[in-house]
Scaffold this motif. Structure first.
Motif, PDB file in Angstrom:
ATOM      1  N   PRO A  77      19.242 -19.206 -25.053  1.00 33.22           N
ATOM      2  CA  PRO A  77      18.500 -17.903 -24.162  1.00 33.22           C
ATOM      3  C   PRO A  77      17.459 -18.417 -23.059  1.00 33.22           C
ATOM      4  N   LEU A  81      14.397 -17.267 -20.591  1.00 29.37           N
ATOM      5  CA  LEU A  81      13.154 -16.578 -20.406  1.00 29.37           C
ATOM      6  C   LEU A  81      12.617 -16.487 -18.912  1.00 29.37           C
ATOM      7  N   LEU A 100      13.800  -3.962 -26.611  1.00 26.82           N
ATOM      8  CA  LEU A 100      15.215  -4.441 -26.649  1.00 26.82           C
ATOM      9  C   LEU A 100      16.281  -3.622 -26.040  1.00 26.82           C
ATOM     10  N   ALA A 126      21.368 -10.837 -28.893  1.00 25.35           N
ATOM     11  CA  ALA A 126      20.201 -10.410 -28.301  1.00 25.35           C
ATOM     12  C   ALA A 126      19.207  -9.667 -29.373  1.00 25.35           C
ATOM     13  N   ALA A 184      15.583 -10.688 -30.341  1.00 21.25           N
ATOM     14  CA  ALA A 184      14.304  -9.607 -30.247  1.00 21.25           C
ATOM     15  C   ALA A 184      13.648  -9.534 -31.693  1.00 21.25           C
ATOM     16  N   GLU A 186      11.296 -12.387 -32.205  1.00 23.74           N
ATOM     17  CA  GLU A 186      10.413 -12.640 -31.376  1.00 23.74           C
ATOM     18  C   GLU A 186       9.266 -11.723 -31.783  1.00 23.74           C
ATOM     19  N   VAL A 236      14.133  -8.111 -24.146  1.00 26.78           N
ATOM     20  CA  VAL A 236      15.414  -8.755 -24.227  1.00 26.78           C
ATOM     21  C   VAL A 236      16.587  -8.200 -24.226  1.00 26.78           C
ATOM     22  N   ALA A 275      13.919 -11.820 -21.511  1.00 27.24           N
ATOM     23  CA  ALA A 275      14.836 -12.903 -22.131  1.00 27.24           C
ATOM     24  C   ALA A 275      15.886 -12.375 -21.961  1.00 27.24           C
ATOM     25  N   VAL A 305      19.675 -13.342 -23.417  1.00 27.04           N
ATOM     26  CA  VAL A 305      20.409 -14.020 -24.477  1.00 27.04           C
ATOM     27  C   VAL A 305      22.097 -13.803 -24.565  1.00 27.04           C
TER      28      VAL A 305
END
Length: 293
Positions: free
Chosen positions: A136, A138, A152, A163, A167, A170, A255, A285, A287
């Motif tokens: 990933p 950021l 998300l 992803a 999410a 996090e 994300v 982010a 992913v």
């Protein structure tokens, strides 16, 4: 996370903010922070007093040491007990960070730099790493709301599951709510249950119901795994990119997957991810799914 969090450092204000964000990520995940400074001769800004083929004579050692020392001080001020490592590499910064992504749990970069890690808004560092990195990525940008949710960008694709997992993790670590947004319209690819293109325009209510069900099913396994995360589901009939960009104004992080359901298979980075990298109001982010990575 067990592998280190890697952050690109060039001494610019943007990269120092990225160091703070990366330090918090490493602290949350209990892993090492690796400060990486890379330079290539074509873009190198050398101080006067030495030939370009002799970094030591040109004062490069002092410059690099000072840059990394400043970054380490910023990281330790953010997370005092953090384990920090430094790395200096000679090479094009994009390639250096891409190589670092093979052994990192997360790569963090700022949105603008002094040249080596700069030019994101013109499409270099963040977009390249999001498309080619093996972990990933950021990108620190915008003015995030520290009390806002993790947003998300749910696309419903098989690869997008990575992803979703990122999410939820996090949101749990940050103690934040999660907003899962699925925006769709008649130009986007609909649910698998639709068998005719006219379904998209003839029965919008049916499509909305199918999108809501797809979102519910996509989130359910992760809600069971992270019962501490409060989830708000949003399914909106709207233009996808503008809806997501607007929603980032209230988020602390957005994300997204590297490529959604509607993307061309030959593209390594979907249009939604690219739009967020360029225009989001908070850090982004990106992913990649296992198959993409």
């Amino acid at each position: 996370m067990t592998n280190p969090v890697v952050v690109g450092v060039d001494g610019s204000p943007s990269s120092l903010v990225a160091v703070e964000v990366a330090a918090r990520e490493a602290g949350l995940h209990g892993t090492e922070l690796r400060l990486v400074h890379a330079f290539g001769w074509p873009s190198l800004h050398l101080p006067p007093g030495g030939p370009p083929w002799s970094p030591a004579a040109a004062g490069m050692r002092e410059m690099v040491d000072g840059t990394l020392e400043q970054a380490e001080q910023r990281a330790r001020a953010t997370v005092p007990e953090l384990a920090v490592a430094r790395e200096v590499a000679v090479g094009e910064p994009l390639m250096v960070l891409e190589i670092e992504s093979h052994t990192a749990s997360l790569v963090v970069v700022g949105s603008r730099g002094l040249g080596g890690f700069g030019g994101l808004l013109l499409g270099s560092t963040g977009v390249h790493l999001a498309a080619h990195g093996r972990c990933p990525v950021l990108v620190v940008r915008g003015r995030p709301d520290p009390d806002g949710p993790v947003l998300l960008a749910f696309d419903g694709s098989p690869a997008g599951g990575a992803a979703v997992a990122f999410a939820f993790a996090e949101a749990s670590l940050r103690g934040a709510d999660l907003v899962a947004l699925r925006a769709w319209n008649t130009w986007s690819e609909g649910p698998d249950e639709l068998t005719h293109p006219l379904d998209l325009v003839v029965d919008v209510d049916r499509v909305q119901a199918l999108e809501e069900r797809a979102l519910e099913e996509g989130l359910r396994p992760w809600q069971e795994r992270y019962p501490d995360v409060s989830v708000e589901r949003r399914v909106e009939f709207s233009r996808v990119r503008p809806a997501l960009i607007e929603a980032t104004g209230e988020a602390q992080l957005v994300v997204a997957g590297a490529r959604g359901r509607g993307g061309f298979t030959g593209l390594l980075l979907g249009s939604v991810s690219q739009a967020l990298l360029h225009h989001a109001h908070c850090p982004v982010a990106v992913v990649r799914g296992p198959a993409e990575a």
